[in-house]
Design a protein around this motif. Structure first.
Motif, PDB file in Angstrom:
ATOM      1  N   VAL A   1       0.821  -1.239   0.175  1.00 47.93           N
ATOM      2  CA  VAL A   1      -0.135  -0.025  -0.099  1.00 47.93           C
ATOM      3  C   VAL A   1       0.854   1.313   0.020  1.00 47.93           C
ATOM      4  CG1 VAL A   1      -1.758   1.310   1.231  1.00 47.93           C
ATOM      5  CG2 VAL A   1      -1.761  -1.292   1.192  1.00 47.93           C
ATOM      6  N   LEU A   2       0.576   2.051  -0.635  1.00 45.49           N
ATOM      7  CA  LEU A   2       1.488   3.397  -1.008  1.00 45.49           C
ATOM      8  C   LEU A   2       0.557   4.472  -1.569  1.00 45.49           C
ATOM      9  CD1 LEU A   2       3.773   3.341  -3.854  1.00 45.49           C
ATOM     10  CD2 LEU A   2       2.678   1.473  -3.678  1.00 45.49           C
ATOM     11  N   SER A   3       0.965   5.495  -1.555  1.00 52.23           N
ATOM     12  CA  SER A   3       0.058   6.673  -2.254  1.00 52.23           C
ATOM     13  C   SER A   3       1.342   7.222  -3.100  1.00 52.23           C
ATOM     14  CB  SER A   3      -0.398   7.787  -1.233  1.00 52.23           C
ATOM     15  OG  SER A   3       0.644   8.169  -0.488  1.00 52.23           O
ATOM     16  N   LEU A   4       0.848   7.461  -4.228  1.00 54.51           N
ATOM     17  CA  LEU A   4       1.745   8.309  -5.351  1.00 54.51           C
ATOM     18  C   LEU A   4       1.181   9.628  -5.489  1.00 54.51           C
ATOM     19  CD1 LEU A   4       2.008   5.634  -8.110  1.00 54.51           C
ATOM     20  CD2 LEU A   4       3.594   6.204  -6.353  1.00 54.51           C
ATOM     21  N   THR A   5       2.024  10.726  -5.324  1.00 55.02           N
ATOM     22  CA  THR A   5       1.456  12.208  -5.560  1.00 55.02           C
ATOM     23  C   THR A   5       2.489  12.834  -6.529  1.00 55.02           C
ATOM     24  OG1 THR A   5       2.493  12.902  -3.536  1.00 55.02           O
ATOM     25  CG2 THR A   5       0.009  12.344  -3.494  1.00 55.02           C
ATOM     26  N   HIS A   6       2.170  13.735  -7.103  1.00 57.59           N
ATOM     27  CA  HIS A   6       3.202  14.257  -8.198  1.00 57.59           C
ATOM     28  C   HIS A   6       2.623  15.653  -8.853  1.00 57.59           C
ATOM     29  CE1 HIS A   6       0.292  12.944 -11.419  1.00 57.59           C
ATOM     30  NE2 HIS A   6       0.243  11.707 -10.546  1.00 57.59           N
ATOM     31  N   THR A   7       3.204  16.386  -9.580  1.00 56.84           N
ATOM     32  CA  THR A   7       2.965  17.655 -10.058  1.00 56.84           C
ATOM     33  C   THR A   7       3.047  17.620 -11.626  1.00 56.84           C
ATOM     34  OG1 THR A   7       5.363  18.414 -10.343  1.00 56.84           O
ATOM     35  CG2 THR A   7       4.458  19.016  -8.315  1.00 56.84           C
ATOM     36  N   LEU A   8       3.058  16.143 -12.390  1.00 60.37           N
ATOM     37  CA  LEU A   8       2.657  16.370 -13.512  1.00 60.37           C
ATOM     38  C   LEU A   8       1.524  15.476 -13.781  1.00 60.37           C
ATOM     39  CD1 LEU A   8       6.190  15.237 -15.073  1.00 60.37           C
ATOM     40  CD2 LEU A   8       5.096  17.498 -15.471  1.00 60.37           C
ATOM     41  N   SER A   9       0.925  15.118 -15.159  1.00 58.11           N
ATOM     42  CA  SER A   9      -0.203  14.445 -15.363  1.00 58.11           C
ATOM     43  C   SER A   9      -0.416  12.993 -14.932  1.00 58.11           C
ATOM     44  CB  SER A   9      -0.538  14.704 -16.778  1.00 58.11           C
ATOM     45  OG  SER A   9       0.445  13.888 -17.532  1.00 58.11           O
ATOM     46  N   THR A  10       0.693  12.549 -14.700  1.00 53.69           N
ATOM     47  CA  THR A  10       0.721  10.847 -14.267  1.00 53.69           C
ATOM     48  C   THR A  10       2.305  10.726 -13.932  1.00 53.69           C
ATOM     49  OG1 THR A  10       0.064   8.748 -14.695  1.00 53.69           O
ATOM     50  CG2 THR A  10       0.797   9.829 -16.740  1.00 53.69           C
ATOM     51  N   VAL A  11       2.299   9.711 -12.959  1.00 50.84           N
ATOM     52  CA  VAL A  11       3.742   9.159 -12.977  1.00 50.84           C
ATOM     53  C   VAL A  11       3.583   7.492 -12.717  1.00 50.84           C
ATOM     54  CG1 VAL A  11       5.287   8.857 -10.909  1.00 50.84           C
ATOM     55  CG2 VAL A  11       4.477  11.188 -11.614  1.00 50.84           C
ATOM     56  N   ILE A  12       4.659   6.771 -13.311  1.00 50.29           N
ATOM     57  CA  ILE A  12       4.813   5.466 -13.244  1.00 50.29           C
ATOM     58  C   ILE A  12       6.027   5.194 -12.380  1.00 50.29           C
ATOM     59  CG2 ILE A  12       5.178   3.439 -14.797  1.00 50.29           C
ATOM     60  CD1 ILE A  12       3.775   5.102 -16.991  1.00 50.29           C
ATOM     61  N   VAL A  13       5.718   4.179 -11.520  1.00 52.13           N
ATOM     62  CA  VAL A  13       7.044   3.884 -10.534  1.00 52.13           C
ATOM     63  C   VAL A  13       7.342   2.395 -10.635  1.00 52.13           C
ATOM     64  CG1 VAL A  13       7.825   3.698  -8.308  1.00 52.13           C
ATOM     65  CG2 VAL A  13       6.379   5.606  -9.027  1.00 52.13           C
ATOM     66  N   ASP A  14       8.420   2.220 -11.264  1.00 52.50           N
ATOM     67  CA  ASP A  14       8.824   0.769 -11.309  1.00 52.50           C
ATOM     68  C   ASP A  14       9.059  -0.060  -9.954  1.00 52.50           C
ATOM     69  OD1 ASP A  14       8.473   0.772 -14.156  1.00 52.50           O
ATOM     70  OD2 ASP A  14      10.305   1.788 -14.440  1.00 52.50           O
ATOM     71  N   TYR A  15       8.953  -1.019  -9.766  1.00 45.68           N
ATOM     72  CA  TYR A  15       9.523  -1.945  -8.771  1.00 45.68           C
ATOM     73  C   TYR A  15       9.811  -3.233  -9.132  1.00 45.68           C
ATOM     74  CZ  TYR A  15       5.275  -4.811  -9.059  1.00 45.68           C
ATOM     75  OH  TYR A  15       4.359  -5.678  -9.292  1.00 45.68           O
ATOM     76  N   ARG A  16      10.580  -4.073  -8.387  1.00 45.66           N
ATOM     77  CA  ARG A  16      11.088  -5.297  -8.655  1.00 45.66           C
ATOM     78  C   ARG A  16      11.491  -5.942  -7.485  1.00 45.66           C
ATOM     79  NH1 ARG A  16      16.446  -2.936 -11.537  1.00 45.66           N
ATOM     80  NH2 ARG A  16      17.477  -1.800  -9.889  1.00 45.66           N
ATOM     81  N   GLN A  17      11.391  -7.516  -7.538  1.00 43.53           N
ATOM     82  CA  GLN A  17      11.470  -8.277  -6.338  1.00 43.53           C
ATOM     83  C   GLN A  17      13.233  -8.306  -6.275  1.00 43.53           C
ATOM     84  OE1 GLN A  17      10.055 -11.956  -6.607  1.00 43.53           O
ATOM     85  NE2 GLN A  17       9.632 -12.097  -4.196  1.00 43.53           N
ATOM     86  N   LYS A  18      13.819  -8.432  -4.899  1.00 44.11           N
ATOM     87  CA  LYS A  18      15.258  -8.437  -4.650  1.00 44.11           C
ATOM     88  C   LYS A  18      15.726  -9.970  -4.327  1.00 44.11           C
ATOM     89  CE  LYS A  18      17.263  -4.994  -3.087  1.00 44.11           C
ATOM     90  NZ  LYS A  18      17.851  -3.991  -2.177  1.00 44.11           N
ATOM     91  N   GLU A  19      14.675 -10.742  -4.371  1.00 45.17           N
ATOM     92  CA  GLU A  19      15.027 -12.080  -3.890  1.00 45.17           C
ATOM     93  C   GLU A  19      14.462 -13.246  -4.557  1.00 45.17           C
ATOM     94  OE1 GLU A  19      12.853 -12.572   0.238  1.00 45.17           O
ATOM     95  OE2 GLU A  19      14.910 -12.079   0.469  1.00 45.17           O
TER      96      GLU A  19
END
Length: 166
Positions: A28-46
């Protein structure tokens, strides 16, 4: 190593229930920004099966929750394990912004919802410089989570807010 790109369901259905004996949990997270949209990449580390994908704001199915700054609550089911947010990207005024690689680690706990904070991207469009902040907005985000997902109780939420990032 098998890669499973984009396997997270974002956002899970409102009747979602955590399974204490399962091998999955929620991030659970919140994404906030000053542009129209933001994409945040994630990956598993193990793990033998690597999971990677992206969280984004401004989807048709999941509209913005806030206007100033723009953003939304993201709730995704992932296999338990260690992950990291490592890059964001956005488009605005015919310009594509892509961050340098960074690492914001978090752990998904089986049978729990893990709150990892508010991820805020602030871009000065005149210079293309950006500021990235991770803060605890649980006083705003967790009541929204519990209202939106009535089967998730406050005692089923753990916090894992990173202070380590660049």
């Amino acid at each position: 190593v098998l890669a499973l790109p984009g396997c997270a369901t974002i956002n899970v259905p409102s009747n979602y229930s955590l399974t204490p004996k399962g091998d999955k949990g929620l991030v659970v997270l919140s994404l906030t920004h000053t542009l129209s949209t933001v994409i945040v990449d994630y990956r598993q580390k193990e793990g033998e099966t690597q999971v990677d994908g992206a969280f984004m704001t401004g989807t048709i199915q999941d509209p913005m929750d806030w206007d100033h700054p723009k953003g939304r609550l993201v709730v995704a089911e992932l296999p338990a394990g260690k992950y990291e947010l490592y890059q964001w990207r956005s488009e605005g005024f015919n310009v594509t912004y892509t961050s340098k690689i960074f690492s914001i680690p978090f752990t998904v706990v089986a049978g729990k919802a893990t709150y990892i904070g508010n991820f805020f991207v602030n871009i000065d469009e005149s210079t293309s410089r950006y500021r990235l902040e991770v803060t605890d907005k649980s006083d705003r985000d967790l009541p929204l989570l519990i209202r939106r997902y009535p089967n998730i109780k406050e005692n089923g939420v753990v916090k894992d807010i990173s202070k380590v990032f660049r």
